[in-house]
Design a protein around this motif. Structure first.
Motif, PDB file in Angstrom:
ATOM      1  N   ASP A 122      -2.416 -25.576  35.181  1.00  0.00           N
ATOM      2  CA  ASP A 122      -1.586 -26.782  35.110  1.00  0.00           C
ATOM      3  C   ASP A 122      -0.222 -26.568  34.470  1.00  0.00           C
ATOM      4  OD1 ASP A 122      -3.635 -28.256  36.286  1.00  0.00           O
ATOM      5  OD2 ASP A 122      -4.588 -28.661  34.358  1.00  0.00           O
ATOM      6  N   THR A 123       0.225 -25.325  34.333  1.00  0.00           N
ATOM      7  CA  THR A 123       1.525 -25.074  33.717  1.00  0.00           C
ATOM      8  C   THR A 123       2.370 -24.085  34.520  1.00  0.00           C
ATOM      9  OG1 THR A 123       0.730 -23.220  32.366  1.00  0.00           O
ATOM     10  CG2 THR A 123       0.580 -25.439  31.399  1.00  0.00           C
ATOM     11  N   THR A 124       3.658 -24.145  34.284  1.00  0.00           N
ATOM     12  CA  THR A 124       4.613 -23.147  34.774  1.00  0.00           C
ATOM     13  C   THR A 124       5.258 -22.496  33.556  1.00  0.00           C
ATOM     14  OG1 THR A 124       5.127 -24.399  36.789  1.00  0.00           O
ATOM     15  CG2 THR A 124       6.730 -22.750  36.086  1.00  0.00           C
ATOM     16  N   PRO A 125       5.046 -21.209  33.328  1.00  0.00           N
ATOM     17  CA  PRO A 125       5.652 -20.540  32.160  1.00  0.00           C
ATOM     18  C   PRO A 125       7.174 -20.525  32.261  1.00  0.00           C
ATOM     19  CG  PRO A 125       3.858 -19.232  33.117  1.00  0.00           C
ATOM     20  CD  PRO A 125       4.179 -20.309  34.101  1.00  0.00           C
ATOM     21  N   ILE A 126       7.827 -20.793  31.151  1.00  0.00           N
ATOM     22  CA  ILE A 126       9.291 -20.770  31.100  1.00  0.00           C
ATOM     23  C   ILE A 126       9.785 -19.638  30.209  1.00  0.00           C
ATOM     24  CG2 ILE A 126      11.372 -22.048  30.443  1.00  0.00           C
ATOM     25  CD1 ILE A 126       9.777 -24.630  31.044  1.00  0.00           C
ATOM     26  N   ILE A 127       9.310 -19.612  28.957  1.00  0.00           N
ATOM     27  CA  ILE A 127       9.794 -18.600  28.023  1.00  0.00           C
ATOM     28  C   ILE A 127       8.877 -18.538  26.801  1.00  0.00           C
ATOM     29  CG2 ILE A 127      11.310 -20.239  26.823  1.00  0.00           C
ATOM     30  CD1 ILE A 127      13.340 -17.950  26.494  1.00  0.00           C
ATOM     31  N   GLN A 128       8.578 -17.324  26.329  1.00  0.00           N
ATOM     32  CA  GLN A 128       7.908 -17.161  25.041  1.00  0.00           C
ATOM     33  C   GLN A 128       8.988 -17.033  23.975  1.00  0.00           C
ATOM     34  OE1 GLN A 128       4.236 -14.715  24.368  1.00  0.00           O
ATOM     35  NE2 GLN A 128       5.568 -13.532  23.017  1.00  0.00           N
ATOM     36  N   LEU A 129       8.757 -17.700  22.834  1.00  0.00           N
ATOM     37  CA  LEU A 129       9.786 -17.796  21.813  1.00  0.00           C
ATOM     38  C   LEU A 129       9.532 -16.952  20.572  1.00  0.00           C
ATOM     39  CD1 LEU A 129      10.115 -21.680  21.968  1.00  0.00           C
ATOM     40  CD2 LEU A 129      11.777 -20.034  22.865  1.00  0.00           C
ATOM     41  N   THR A 130       8.379 -17.151  19.965  1.00  0.00           N
ATOM     42  CA  THR A 130       8.121 -16.539  18.664  1.00  0.00           C
ATOM     43  C   THR A 130       6.628 -16.571  18.370  1.00  0.00           C
ATOM     44  OG1 THR A 130       8.679 -16.656  16.296  1.00  0.00           O
ATOM     45  CG2 THR A 130       8.453 -18.739  17.463  1.00  0.00           C
ATOM     46  N   GLY A 131       6.254 -16.019  17.238  1.00  0.00           N
ATOM     47  CA  GLY A 131       4.869 -16.085  16.778  1.00  0.00           C
ATOM     48  C   GLY A 131       4.831 -16.730  15.407  1.00  0.00           C
ATOM     49  N   VAL A 132       3.645 -16.855  14.874  1.00  0.00           N
ATOM     50  CA  VAL A 132       3.443 -17.609  13.632  1.00  0.00           C
ATOM     51  C   VAL A 132       2.878 -16.701  12.550  1.00  0.00           C
ATOM     52  CG1 VAL A 132       2.165 -19.525  12.590  1.00  0.00           C
ATOM     53  CG2 VAL A 132       3.059 -19.736  14.912  1.00  0.00           C
ATOM     54  N   THR A 133       3.327 -16.914  11.309  1.00  0.00           N
ATOM     55  CA  THR A 133       2.710 -16.260  10.168  1.00  0.00           C
ATOM     56  C   THR A 133       1.665 -17.205   9.592  1.00  0.00           C
ATOM     57  OG1 THR A 133       4.642 -14.929   9.588  1.00  0.00           O
ATOM     58  CG2 THR A 133       3.072 -15.375   7.825  1.00  0.00           C
ATOM     59  N   PHE A 134       0.398 -16.811   9.682  1.00  0.00           N
ATOM     60  CA  PHE A 134      -0.686 -17.588   9.093  1.00  0.00           C
ATOM     61  C   PHE A 134      -1.032 -17.033   7.732  1.00  0.00           C
ATOM     62  CE2 PHE A 134      -1.518 -18.185  13.682  1.00  0.00           C
ATOM     63  CZ  PHE A 134      -1.549 -19.567  13.732  1.00  0.00           C
ATOM     64  N   TYR A 294      10.536 -19.575   7.680  1.00  0.00           N
ATOM     65  CA  TYR A 294       9.079 -19.591   7.760  1.00  0.00           C
ATOM     66  C   TYR A 294       8.528 -18.210   8.119  1.00  0.00           C
ATOM     67  CZ  TYR A 294      10.318 -24.474   7.887  1.00  0.00           C
ATOM     68  OH  TYR A 294      10.866 -25.685   7.586  1.00  0.00           O
ATOM     69  N   ASP A 295       9.360 -17.200   7.860  1.00  0.00           N
ATOM     70  CA  ASP A 295       8.981 -15.815   8.112  1.00  0.00           C
ATOM     71  C   ASP A 295       8.580 -15.580   9.566  1.00  0.00           C
ATOM     72  OD1 ASP A 295       8.856 -13.317   6.542  1.00  0.00           O
ATOM     73  OD2 ASP A 295       6.815 -13.242   7.323  1.00  0.00           O
ATOM     74  N   GLN A 296       9.284 -16.215  10.474  1.00  0.00           N
ATOM     75  CA  GLN A 296       9.071 -16.000  11.904  1.00  0.00           C
ATOM     76  C   GLN A 296      10.219 -15.187  12.474  1.00  0.00           C
ATOM     77  OE1 GLN A 296       8.009 -20.520  12.487  1.00  0.00           O
ATOM     78  NE2 GLN A 296       7.508 -19.452  14.386  1.00  0.00           N
ATOM     79  N   THR A 297       9.900 -14.387  13.485  1.00  0.00           N
ATOM     80  CA  THR A 297      10.917 -13.607  14.176  1.00  0.00           C
ATOM     81  C   THR A 297      10.808 -13.882  15.673  1.00  0.00           C
ATOM     82  OG1 THR A 297       9.404 -11.720  14.334  1.00  0.00           O
ATOM     83  CG2 THR A 297      10.922 -11.767  12.454  1.00  0.00           C
ATOM     84  N   LEU A 298      11.864 -13.559  16.398  1.00  0.00           N
ATOM     85  CA  LEU A 298      11.860 -13.775  17.840  1.00  0.00           C
ATOM     86  C   LEU A 298      10.848 -12.858  18.513  1.00  0.00           C
ATOM     87  CD1 LEU A 298      15.707 -14.013  18.553  1.00  0.00           C
ATOM     88  CD2 LEU A 298      14.093 -15.868  18.087  1.00  0.00           C
ATOM     89  N   ASP A 299      10.166 -13.394  19.522  1.00  0.00           N
ATOM     90  CA  ASP A 299       9.185 -12.614  20.289  1.00  0.00           C
ATOM     91  C   ASP A 299       9.330 -13.018  21.754  1.00  0.00           C
ATOM     92  OD1 ASP A 299       7.142 -10.960  21.015  1.00  0.00           O
ATOM     93  OD2 ASP A 299       5.540 -12.156  20.136  1.00  0.00           O
TER      94      ASP A 299
END
Length: 331
Positions: A122-134, A294-299
């Protein structure tokens, strides 16, 4: 003969009178639609307003608006572990005016329970942005100074330790379930809709332990919370003194990369416009600096690679859910 000429002239005049209207209809039928985008775009964020993801997505939307020439409006739909944007996408027209952030729980939920939507179908991928620090946090005054202390307390006080996450089936919940199940321990799960609400509850001592994404950063930095461990491959630059779960010997790495998707069936040309605008926006220094809070970087991943990554993650989540025995109702 004169009469025939008069009739011929009148006929030609009549044809000429109708020609512009006919030409307009034909032109309208063959002319392309208005260039995309010609009106505001709605970006659904499946988390509460004011949390880390919401704040970074709002800035990203503002920066993308400048590049698209149309506003990108944020709509929040919190709850159900970050999956409530999926029904919106499933019902939306694939015209590019409705898009959403797709978090990791949306790839996990269909394996846990029966749902009407599918994150791949049910989706069309556009772009991955980043990841999360847990990370795992406790109140600053807590007697729990490490992850082993958490397990020790749970062992000495069966079923009494309270642990907050951002919802059933979210990455923090799945990770804690796995850690406790390996040791035959139990805990009281306290789900929250948003990070800010959860962190306030943990810092005030209402809940003993909190496990969430990097929205805990301000609370850790101001001394209200103590960070026991993070879930990344390596220690964070922001808190280099804090060990990772992997480093502690638990063999778990979880970053939950996320990006933007639209409804299924979007035209490649529309996807490209959105991708290009958001790729430029995500690399804007203002956005990079906001992620760093938030200690996130581009991915980054483009549409094709992001689609492949989503399919792989969807399959991996199924294996995880089955291994942990979390599947319900044959989901």
């Amino acid at each position: 003969m004169a009469m025939m000429n008069r009739r011929r002239v009148l006929g030609l005049m009549g044809a000429a009178a109708f020609a512009p209207a006919s030409a307009r209809v034909m032109a309208q039928a063959s002319a392309p639609s208005d260039p995309f985008p010609s009106r505001p775009i709605t970006l659904w964020v499946p988390w509460p307003a004011g949390g880390a993801t919401d704040l970074t997505m709002r800035l990203l939307a503002e920066l993308a608006s400048q590049r698209l020439g149309q506003r990108v409006l944020i709509e929040n739909r919190a709850g159900a572990g970050g999956t409530l944007a999926m029904p919106v996408l499933q019902q939306a027209a694939p015209d590019g005016y409705t898009i959403a952030q797709l978090p990791q729980p949306a790839l996990r939920a269909p394996h846990i329970q029966r749902l009407l939507w599918d994150p791949i179908r049910d989706t069309t991928p556009i772009i991955q942005l980043t990841g999360v620090t847990f990370g795992i946090v406790v109140p600053a005054a807590s007697a729990l100074h490490g992850v082993d202390d958490v397990f020790a307390y749970a062992r000495a006080n069966p079923g009494r330790i309270t642990i907050a996450t951002n919802g059933v089936g979210t990455t923090p919940h799945v990770v804690m379930d796995e850690l406790f199940a390996r040791r035959g321990l139990t805990y009281v799960h306290v789900p929250y809709k948003g990070t800010s609400e959860q962190m306030l509850a943990v810092s005030s001592g209402q809940v003993m332990v909190g496990v969430n994404s990097n929205g805990f950063a301000p609370f850790v930095d101001n001394g209200a919370l103590r960070l026991l461990a993070t879930f990344g491959e390596h220690r964070t630059k922001r808190w280099p003194q804090v060990p990772t779960l992997k480093e502690l010997g638990h063999g778990i790495v979880a970053t939950s990369p996320y990006g933007l998707v639209g409804p299924s069936g979007m035209a490649p040309a529309v996807v490209k416009v959105l991708h290009d605008a958001f790729r430029s926006a995500m690399n804007d220094p203002a956005h990079v600096a906001e992620l760093a809070k938030y200690d996130q970087t581009l991915d980054y991943l483009g549409p094709e690679d992001y689609g492949r990554a989503l399919r792989e993650a969807f399959a991996a989540e199924k294996r995880t859910v089955e291994r942990l025995g979390l599947a319900k109702g044959g989901g």
